[in-house]
Write an enzyme that holds these catalytic residues in place. Structure first.
Site, mmCIF file in Angstrom:
data_model
loop_
_atom_site.group_PDB
_atom_site.id
_atom_site.type_symbol
_atom_site.label_atom_id
_atom_site.label_comp_id
_atom_site.label_asym_id
_atom_site.label_seq_id
_atom_site.Cartn_x
_atom_site.Cartn_y
_atom_site.Cartn_z
ATOM 1 N N CYS A 112 -7.856 66.095 91.006
ATOM 2 C CA CYS A 112 -9.216 66.091 90.937
ATOM 3 C C CYS A 112 -9.519 64.618 90.781
ATOM 4 O O CYS A 112 -9.700 63.881 92.083
ATOM 5 C CB CYS A 112 -9.632 66.835 89.646
ATOM 6 S SG CYS A 112 -11.294 67.691 89.860
ATOM 7 N N HIS A 220 -6.949 71.840 89.832
ATOM 8 C CA HIS A 220 -6.198 71.649 88.556
ATOM 9 C C HIS A 220 -4.975 72.190 88.449
ATOM 10 O O HIS A 220 -5.114 73.297 87.891
ATOM 11 C CB HIS A 220 -7.118 71.860 87.318
ATOM 12 C CG HIS A 220 -8.252 70.850 87.434
ATOM 13 N ND1 HIS A 220 -8.019 69.653 86.475
ATOM 14 C CD2 HIS A 220 -9.412 70.599 88.098
ATOM 15 C CE1 HIS A 220 -9.141 68.721 86.654
ATOM 16 N NE2 HIS A 220 -9.965 69.272 87.566
ATOM 17 N N GLU A 222 -2.425 71.841 86.912
ATOM 18 C CA GLU A 222 -1.950 71.711 85.525
ATOM 19 C C GLU A 222 -2.337 72.907 84.698
ATOM 20 O O GLU A 222 -1.451 73.399 83.960
ATOM 21 C CB GLU A 222 -2.412 70.524 84.810
ATOM 22 C CG GLU A 222 -3.657 70.346 84.251
ATOM 23 C CD GLU A 222 -4.670 70.324 85.295
ATOM 24 O OE1 GLU A 222 -4.534 69.978 86.301
ATOM 25 O OE2 GLU A 222 -5.904 70.674 84.802
HETATM 26 N N1 LIG Z 1 -15.763 63.976 87.596
HETATM 27 C C1 LIG Z 1 -15.387 64.302 88.875
HETATM 28 C C2 LIG Z 1 -13.944 64.830 89.133
HETATM 29 C C3 LIG Z 1 -13.686 66.218 88.689
HETATM 30 C C4 LIG Z 1 -12.703 66.379 87.616
HETATM 31 O O1 LIG Z 1 -11.741 65.833 87.559
HETATM 32 N N2 LIG Z 1 -12.716 67.606 86.878
HETATM 33 C C5 LIG Z 1 -11.976 67.794 85.886
HETATM 34 C C6 LIG Z 1 -13.236 68.372 84.835
HETATM 35 C C7 LIG Z 1 -12.397 69.049 83.682
HETATM 36 C C8 LIG Z 1 -13.627 69.755 82.700
HETATM 37 O O2 LIG Z 1 -14.633 70.037 83.187
HETATM 38 O O3 LIG Z 1 -13.230 69.968 81.710
HETATM 39 C C9 LIG Z 1 -16.244 65.281 89.699
HETATM 40 O O4 LIG Z 1 -16.882 65.810 89.382
HETATM 41 O O5 LIG Z 1 -15.946 65.218 91.117
#
Ligand SMILES: N[C@@H](CCC(=O)NCCCC(=O)O)C(=O)O
Length: 256
Positions: A112, A220, A222
């Site tokens: 991400c 994601h 994970e």
């Molecule tokens: N902020 C960036 C990357 C997105 C990202 O890593 N999302 C993980 C979010 C986990 C969560 O929302 O709990 C984008 O928005 O592109």
């Protein structure tokens, strides 16, 4: 053979009257339980971090996701309120960390925000709001406080046949979750697209001339690493690469 030591990135967060360097446990648990590594958090602090020393002691680097966005100044853009939050402390650590890992041939997995940081670290750019582009669907997470809803598998990805990701996962189409507002806009030189969403969004890349495992995905894996086969295979392959790296490093006689 002892387990590989895998660096895991952190975010700088503020709560309970303190500033924290924090990593969601889902990232640490996937490294520990599925990749079979020992996760070590990399601090996100407003002071210089000796990434070279960290990388010298590590057998892999896992660049996590985050709600924060890479600051646009890192790729020639301008900050905007709607693209907040940013995390300058994280940016100043992860970008040199990624470059240093690639220079060493250290196995690298990025998810991400991590895929976005890899693209920026190698000279690419990001679009701050993919859903505003014609023909793109909304890649942001469902509006829920239940993470099993937010991280549900929500769209298909099409993997390039014969790609490294196709070899790792063993499938060329599968479902992934989607929790991102931003995405790759111009692909960095040296990155190869390995998967896309049906709307053309780049969903996975590989570092073309990497000396080792160097894969990044926009989703994601994970979160479902223990139960979803494609997710599990990604972390198993990453862990195997880190073990191979460690065996190679230990096989090299220590000078002096
Ligand atoms: N902020 C960036 C990357 C997105 C990202 O890593 N999302 C993980 C979010 C986990 C969560 O929302 O709990 C984008 O928005 O592109």
């Amino acid at each position: 053979m002892s387990k590989p030591l895998i660096l895991v990135t952190s975010d700088q967060r503020s709560f309970d009257n303190f500033v924290w360097s924090a990593t969601q446990t889902q990232y640490l648990e996937a490294v520990s339980t599925v990749a079979g590594g020992v996760p070590v958090q990399v601090p996100a602090i407003d002071r210089p971090v000796d990434v070279e020393t960290l990388l010298d002691r590590a057998d892999g680097l896992f660049v996590t996701g985050s709600r924060s966005n890479v600051h646009p100044s890192r790729y020639g853009g301008s900050a905007t309120e709607e693209a907040e939050p940013y995390d300058l402390a994280r940016d100043q650590v992860t970008l040199p960390l990624i470059r240093g890992a690639l220079a060493r041939g250290l196995p690298l997995l990025a998810v991400c925000r991590g895929l976005q940081e890899l693209n920026v670290a190698l000279g690419g750019t990001l679009h701050p709001a993919l859903h505003s582009l014609s023909g793109r669907f909304d890649h942001r997470s469902p509006d829920s406080t239940d993470n099993k809803v937010r991280f549900k598998l929500s769209h298909q990805v099409d993997v390039v046949p014969g790609s490294q990701l196709a070899e790792i996962v063993g499938e060329t189409t599968f479902m992934v979750n989607s929790l991102h507002r931003q995405g790759i806009f111009t692909l960095a030189d040296g990155l190869v697209v390995e998967a896309t969403a049906p709307d053309g969004t780049i969903e996975a890349v590989r570092v073309a001339d990497a000396r080792g495992f160097a894969v990044a995905v926009q989703w994601h894996p994970e979160f479902w690493a223990e139960t979803d086969p494609p997710s599990r295979r990604i972390f198993e392959a990453f862990g195997a690469a880190a073990r191979r790296f460690r065996e190679t490093e230990i096989a090299v006689p220590v000078a002096g």
